[in-house]
Each structure stands twice: as C-alpha cells, then as structure tokens.
Design a protein around this motif. Structure first.
Motif, PDB file in Angstrom:
ATOM      1  N   LYS A  83       0.825  -1.218   0.000  1.00 30.81           N
ATOM      2  CA  LYS A  83       0.000   0.000   0.000  1.00 30.81           C
ATOM      3  C   LYS A  83       0.854   1.261   0.000  1.00 30.81           C
ATOM      4  CE  LYS A  83      -3.983  -2.258   2.129  1.00 30.81           C
ATOM      5  NZ  LYS A  83      -4.980  -2.238   3.222  1.00 30.81           N
ATOM      6  N   VAL A  84       1.884   1.226  -0.823  1.00 35.50           N
ATOM      7  CA  VAL A  84       2.736   2.407  -0.982  1.00 35.50           C
ATOM      8  C   VAL A  84       1.924   3.501  -1.679  1.00 35.50           C
ATOM      9  CG1 VAL A  84       4.801   3.286  -2.113  1.00 35.50           C
ATOM     10  CG2 VAL A  84       4.814   1.007  -1.103  1.00 35.50           C
ATOM     11  N   PRO A  85       1.955   4.747  -1.187  1.00 31.64           N
ATOM     12  CA  PRO A  85       1.232   5.833  -1.867  1.00 31.64           C
ATOM     13  C   PRO A  85       1.733   5.991  -3.298  1.00 31.64           C
ATOM     14  CG  PRO A  85       1.980   6.527   0.308  1.00 31.64           C
ATOM     15  CD  PRO A  85       2.630   5.211   0.029  1.00 31.64           C
ATOM     16  N   ALA A  86       0.852   5.818  -4.245  1.00 30.41           N
ATOM     17  CA  ALA A  86       1.246   5.838  -5.653  1.00 30.41           C
ATOM     18  C   ALA A  86       0.381   6.824  -6.427  1.00 30.41           C
ATOM     19  CB  ALA A  86       1.134   4.441  -6.254  1.00 30.41           C
ATOM     20  N   GLU A  87       0.972   7.391  -7.478  1.00 27.79           N
ATOM     21  CA  GLU A  87       0.267   8.352  -8.323  1.00 27.79           C
ATOM     22  C   GLU A  87      -0.305   7.698  -9.572  1.00 27.79           C
ATOM     23  OE1 GLU A  87       2.805  11.580  -9.279  1.00 27.79           O
ATOM     24  OE2 GLU A  87       2.966  12.303  -7.212  1.00 27.79           O
ATOM     25  N   ALA A  88       0.408   6.710 -10.114  1.00 31.13           N
ATOM     26  CA  ALA A  88      -0.067   6.090 -11.351  1.00 31.13           C
ATOM     27  C   ALA A  88       0.669   4.784 -11.596  1.00 31.13           C
ATOM     28  CB  ALA A  88       0.129   7.029 -12.539  1.00 31.13           C
ATOM     29  N   LEU A  89      -0.020   3.871 -12.281  1.00 33.71           N
ATOM     30  CA  LEU A  89       0.590   2.642 -12.783  1.00 33.71           C
ATOM     31  C   LEU A  89       0.808   2.848 -14.277  1.00 33.71           C
ATOM     32  CD1 LEU A  89       1.425  -0.354 -12.321  1.00 33.71           C
ATOM     33  CD2 LEU A  89      -0.923  -0.976 -12.942  1.00 33.71           C
ATOM     34  N   ILE A  90       2.046   2.672 -14.734  1.00 34.85           N
ATOM     35  CA  ILE A  90       2.405   2.947 -16.130  1.00 34.85           C
ATOM     36  C   ILE A  90       2.739   1.629 -16.818  1.00 34.85           C
ATOM     37  CG2 ILE A  90       3.981   4.195 -17.648  1.00 34.85           C
ATOM     38  CD1 ILE A  90       4.430   6.164 -15.331  1.00 34.85           C
ATOM     39  N   ILE A  91       2.103   1.400 -17.959  1.00 35.21           N
ATOM     40  CA  ILE A  91       2.320   0.171 -18.724  1.00 35.21           C
ATOM     41  C   ILE A  91       2.690   0.560 -20.147  1.00 35.21           C
ATOM     42  CG2 ILE A  91       1.275  -1.962 -19.577  1.00 35.21           C
ATOM     43  CD1 ILE A  91      -0.558  -1.917 -17.152  1.00 35.21           C
ATOM     44  N   ALA A  92       3.727  -0.074 -20.668  1.00 36.26           N
ATOM     45  CA  ALA A  92       4.182   0.209 -22.028  1.00 36.26           C
ATOM     46  C   ALA A  92       3.313  -0.538 -23.044  1.00 36.26           C
ATOM     47  CB  ALA A  92       5.643  -0.196 -22.190  1.00 36.26           C
ATOM     48  N   HIS A  93       3.056   0.118 -24.174  1.00 36.26           N
ATOM     49  CA  HIS A  93       2.297  -0.520 -25.252  1.00 36.26           C
ATOM     50  C   HIS A  93       3.013  -1.790 -25.711  1.00 36.26           C
ATOM     51  CE1 HIS A  93      -0.676   2.533 -25.631  1.00 36.26           C
ATOM     52  NE2 HIS A  93       0.161   3.484 -26.039  1.00 36.26           N
ATOM     53  N   GLY A  94       2.225  -2.835 -25.950  1.00 37.87           N
ATOM     54  CA  GLY A  94       2.787  -4.067 -26.468  1.00 37.87           C
ATOM     55  C   GLY A  94       3.356  -4.990 -25.415  1.00 37.87           C
ATOM     56  N   THR A  95       3.195  -4.654 -24.131  1.00 37.73           N
ATOM     57  CA  THR A  95       3.710  -5.519 -23.058  1.00 37.73           C
ATOM     58  C   THR A  95       2.872  -6.786 -22.974  1.00 37.73           C
ATOM     59  OG1 THR A  95       4.462  -3.601 -21.804  1.00 37.73           O
ATOM     60  CG2 THR A  95       4.202  -5.661 -20.593  1.00 37.73           C
ATOM     61  N   GLY A  96       3.553  -7.921 -22.960  1.00 40.37           N
ATOM     62  CA  GLY A  96       2.848  -9.198 -22.881  1.00 40.37           C
ATOM     63  C   GLY A  96       2.165  -9.389 -21.545  1.00 40.37           C
ATOM     64  N   HIS A  97       0.914  -9.808 -21.568  1.00 43.14           N
ATOM     65  CA  HIS A  97       0.146  -9.981 -20.338  1.00 43.14           C
ATOM     66  C   HIS A  97       0.457 -11.340 -19.701  1.00 43.14           C
ATOM     67  CE1 HIS A  97      -2.615  -6.474 -20.384  1.00 43.14           C
ATOM     68  NE2 HIS A  97      -2.338  -6.495 -21.680  1.00 43.14           N
ATOM     69  N   ASP A  98       0.516 -11.318 -18.383  1.00 49.61           N
ATOM     70  CA  ASP A  98       0.627 -12.556 -17.616  1.00 49.61           C
ATOM     71  C   ASP A  98      -0.089 -12.326 -16.293  1.00 49.61           C
ATOM     72  OD1 ASP A  98       2.321 -10.924 -16.157  1.00 49.61           O
ATOM     73  OD2 ASP A  98       4.131 -12.066 -16.572  1.00 49.61           O
ATOM     74  N   ASP A  99      -0.024 -13.297 -15.387  1.00 48.92           N
ATOM     75  CA  ASP A  99      -0.755 -13.203 -14.124  1.00 48.92           C
ATOM     76  C   ASP A  99      -0.287 -12.010 -13.288  1.00 48.92           C
ATOM     77  OD1 ASP A  99      -2.157 -15.432 -14.835  1.00 48.92           O
ATOM     78  OD2 ASP A  99      -0.916 -16.828 -13.670  1.00 48.92           O
ATOM     79  N   ARG A 100       1.026 -11.729 -13.312  1.00 53.86           N
ATOM     80  CA  ARG A 100       1.541 -10.631 -12.485  1.00 53.86           C
ATOM     81  C   ARG A 100       1.051  -9.281 -12.994  1.00 53.86           C
ATOM     82  NH1 ARG A 100       7.786 -11.687 -12.734  1.00 53.86           N
ATOM     83  NH2 ARG A 100       7.141 -12.050 -14.900  1.00 53.86           N
ATOM     84  N   LEU A 101       1.048  -9.102 -14.309  1.00 56.72           N
ATOM     85  CA  LEU A 101       0.568  -7.840 -14.867  1.00 56.72           C
ATOM     86  C   LEU A 101      -0.923  -7.662 -14.586  1.00 56.72           C
ATOM     87  CD1 LEU A 101       1.422  -5.365 -16.532  1.00 56.72           C
ATOM     88  CD2 LEU A 101       0.728  -6.607 -18.575  1.00 56.72           C
ATOM     89  N   SER A 102      -1.687  -8.722 -14.725  1.00 54.12           N
ATOM     90  CA  SER A 102      -3.127  -8.644 -14.438  1.00 54.12           C
ATOM     91  C   SER A 102      -3.373  -8.319 -12.972  1.00 54.12           C
ATOM     92  CB  SER A 102      -3.810  -9.969 -14.811  1.00 54.12           C
ATOM     93  OG  SER A 102      -3.632 -10.262 -16.184  1.00 54.12           O
ATOM     94  N   GLU A 103      -2.563  -8.923 -12.094  1.00 54.23           N
ATOM     95  CA  GLU A 103      -2.711  -8.648 -10.664  1.00 54.23           C
ATOM     96  C   GLU A 103      -2.397  -7.190 -10.347  1.00 54.23           C
ATOM     97  OE1 GLU A 103      -0.970 -10.240  -6.338  1.00 54.23           O
ATOM     98  OE2 GLU A 103      -0.178 -11.040  -8.236  1.00 54.23           O
ATOM     99  N   ALA A 104      -1.350  -6.653 -10.989  1.00 51.39           N
ATOM    100  CA  ALA A 104      -0.987  -5.251 -10.754  1.00 51.39           C
ATOM    101  C   ALA A 104      -2.101  -4.315 -11.204  1.00 51.39           C
ATOM    102  CB  ALA A 104       0.312  -4.922 -11.483  1.00 51.39           C
ATOM    103  N   VAL A 105      -2.674  -4.568 -12.371  1.00 53.74           N
ATOM    104  CA  VAL A 105      -3.763  -3.713 -12.874  1.00 53.74           C
ATOM    105  C   VAL A 105      -4.980  -3.830 -11.967  1.00 53.74           C
ATOM    106  CG1 VAL A 105      -5.352  -3.354 -14.798  1.00 53.74           C
ATOM    107  CG2 VAL A 105      -2.934  -3.822 -15.251  1.00 53.74           C
ATOM    108  N   LEU A 106      -5.305  -5.032 -11.514  1.00 56.74           N
ATOM    109  CA  LEU A 106      -6.457  -5.236 -10.641  1.00 56.74           C
ATOM    110  C   LEU A 106      -6.288  -4.483  -9.318  1.00 56.74           C
ATOM    111  CD1 LEU A 106      -9.146  -6.641 -10.022  1.00 56.74           C
ATOM    112  CD2 LEU A 106      -7.848  -8.620  -9.198  1.00 56.74           C
ATOM    113  N   MET A 107      -5.087  -4.584  -8.703  1.00 57.09           N
ATOM    114  CA  MET A 107      -4.856  -3.877  -7.442  1.00 57.09           C
ATOM    115  C   MET A 107      -4.884  -2.366  -7.637  1.00 57.09           C
ATOM    116  SD  MET A 107      -2.101  -5.995  -5.148  1.00 57.09           S
ATOM    117  CE  MET A 107      -0.853  -6.151  -6.425  1.00 57.09           C
TER     118      MET A 107
END
Length: 312
Positions: A83-107
C-alpha cells in the motif's frame, strides 16, 4: 648658419593656442563603472563557488523530492501489496500480459490508482534503460517528519521515547528494514541525514512492508546537533559499535528515553556523532563473525530494549 632639418609633417606646438585634445577618452575613463557586484556574483570570488555549490545542493534535494518510479513486475506488485502511496501505474504498449501484470492492474483499479498506457520509448526514457519489463509504478514523494515535532509529541503523551538514528547508511533496503524493526518493537521514529544517506524511495517502501506509512521518518541537516537536542530533552544516546564499554547483555537503561545510533557496516559511526554518544555498546557475537549488517544490529537491539520495557 643653416637651420636644423625639420620633418615637413611635424606639427609645431602653439604655446599660446589650444592643444590637441584626447577626444573625451580621459573623461570617459574617469567615469564611474556602477555599483560593485556582490561577492557571490564575481566568478573569481570564493562566495561565487559557495553559491554554485548551494544551487547544486538545492537541485539535488529537488530531484530527491520528485516522484520515484519503481519498475519491474515483482517490485511493482510488492509495492502495491504494501500500500505504498502511488500516483499512477504505467504500462508500455505491447507488453505481454501474464498473471503478475493482471494482478498489478487489478490492485491499481481497486485502490483507484490511474493506469496509463504509454509508448515503450517513453517508459525507456523515464527509467533510463529498458529493464523495466514494460511496467512501472510512480510513487509519491515521501513526506518527512520534523525531529523537534517528534520529540514534542512523545513528551506530550508522557511516553519514554525510543528513536533510531542512522549514520552513513546508504542502502535503501537497510533503511526499510530498520523502519520495519523500529515499528515492530515500539519505536517512535527513525532519523536520517539529509545528505549522503539512503532516502525513503520505492525500494525502502518495499523493504519496510508498508510500515513507512505509519512510522515517522525525519531528516536532519546535522546529526550532531540533532543528537544534542535529544540529550537536552533527557534522552540517553547509545551508539552501536564493536569494542564498546558496554554490551547488550549488561546494559539496562532501555526503560528511559533512549536514542539508538546505528552506523554502516563499513564506516561505522562518524567521529563527531560517536563523541556525542553517552554510551558505546557492542552486540555479543561469535568470535569468528566480524560484524552484523546495520539493519540486523538495529533489530537485535530494538528487540532487547522492547523486552526490558515490557518487563519493567
């Protein structure tokens, strides 16, 4: 008798008339050059060098206060879990999706953190390299506490304060681990130098497992003056160093207001800081072990001091 030879282009001086003038050159030379520039504006003056150094220091402080970018899938997920105070989650175009990326977007969506998709080149420029795995978390600048406010707050509550001062600690993982141990064993805060020290960045946040959100961390411009301020408020200052006159087994002053000074594994405690400690204490270890990591040493001492406070 013949007259002496005279050059035909030579102009004879007329003693009675006006002579040739300077054309105003002398008058302009006597004119004032305006006010003398300030010493710090003269490039050859030592004050000018001090001004440049001050500007570099201020720029460095400003850069440290900018938002920090944590990159990599596992580090980003760890920060989101903490729960680190964050301003934005940044994802590069064309990044391959996996469970970790999906978990990060969900959180991020759960915590209402904006998710931005940017060209991969933009993320490369933000990080200065391409080892970001296509994901980054923009961390808000940490809000440091004031040392004098921390002392006053503990006094107002009528508690015996317990603080940790870090000297020559440059690894943010050590800082994060000390923050976590201080919070776990009932400490009231951690003090770090403003310069030449690890700061509370994303790495320190992760290592602290989120405790940096609850335990105050203060920055001191001068550790020696800060330690004297603690002593003026009735604190005993205990420096950790090998070969001290006390050991953790024989020291029993932890129930009073206390400050624990921890130095780096290599440099130890600075000379001036050491001279202002009331007690130099060592931690008993096996003979063949040279020294303990700074965060480990702090955790051992905090645990023992917490035990003495519980049983008093």
């Amino acid at each position: 008798m013949a007259k002496p030879y005279e050059r035909p282009d030579k102009q004879k001086k007329n003693k009675k008339g006006a002579t040739k003038g300077s054309g105003g050159k002398r008058r302009r030379g006597l004119a004032g050059k305006g006010p003398t520039p300030k010493a710090e504006d003269r490039v050859y003056h030592s004050a000018h060098k001090r001004k440049l150094e001050r500007q570099r220091r201020d720029q460095g402080r400003h850069e440290r206060e900018q938002a920090d970018l944590v990159v990599g899938r596992n580090p980003v997920i760890e920060c989101l879990h903490a729960k680190v105070p964050a301003e934005a989650l940044i994802i590069a175009h064309g990044t391959g999706h996996d469970d970790r990326l999906s978990e990060a977007v969900l959180m991020a969506n759960t915590r209402q953190i904006p998710v931005h998709e940017v060209p991969r080149r933009d993320l490369d420029n933000m990080t200065g390299n391409t080892l970001h795995q296509g994901i980054g978390l923009k961390i808000q600048p940490y809000k440091y506490a004031d040392v004098f406010d921390l002392i006053a707050q503990v006094n107002e509550r009528g508690e015996n304060g317990m603080f940790v001062v870090l000297d020559n600690i440059t690894d943010p993982r050590n800082l994060g681990a000390v923050i976590r141990s201080t919070a776990a064993f009932g400490g009231h805060g951690v003090i770090i130098p403003e310069r030449r020290s690890a700061q509370v960045t994303g790495v320190a946040w992760r290592t602290s497992a989120g405790t940096a959100a609850r335990l105050p961390v203060a920055r001191a411009t001068n550790l020696t003056r800060t330690i004297k301020e603690f002593k003026d408020n009735g604190y005993m200052v205990v420096g950790l160093d090998a070969g001290g006159e006390h050991t953790l087994d024989t020291f029993n002053g932890a129930t009073d207001p206390v400050v624990i000074v921890v130095g780096s594994e290599g440099k130890g405690i600075s000379r001036l800081v050491r001279e202002n400690c009331d007690v130099i204490m060592s931690i008993p270890t096996a003979d063949w072990v040279e020294s303990l990591n700074a965060s480990v040493a702090a955790g051992v001492v905090l645990s023992e001091f917490a035990r003495q406070r519980r049983t008093s």
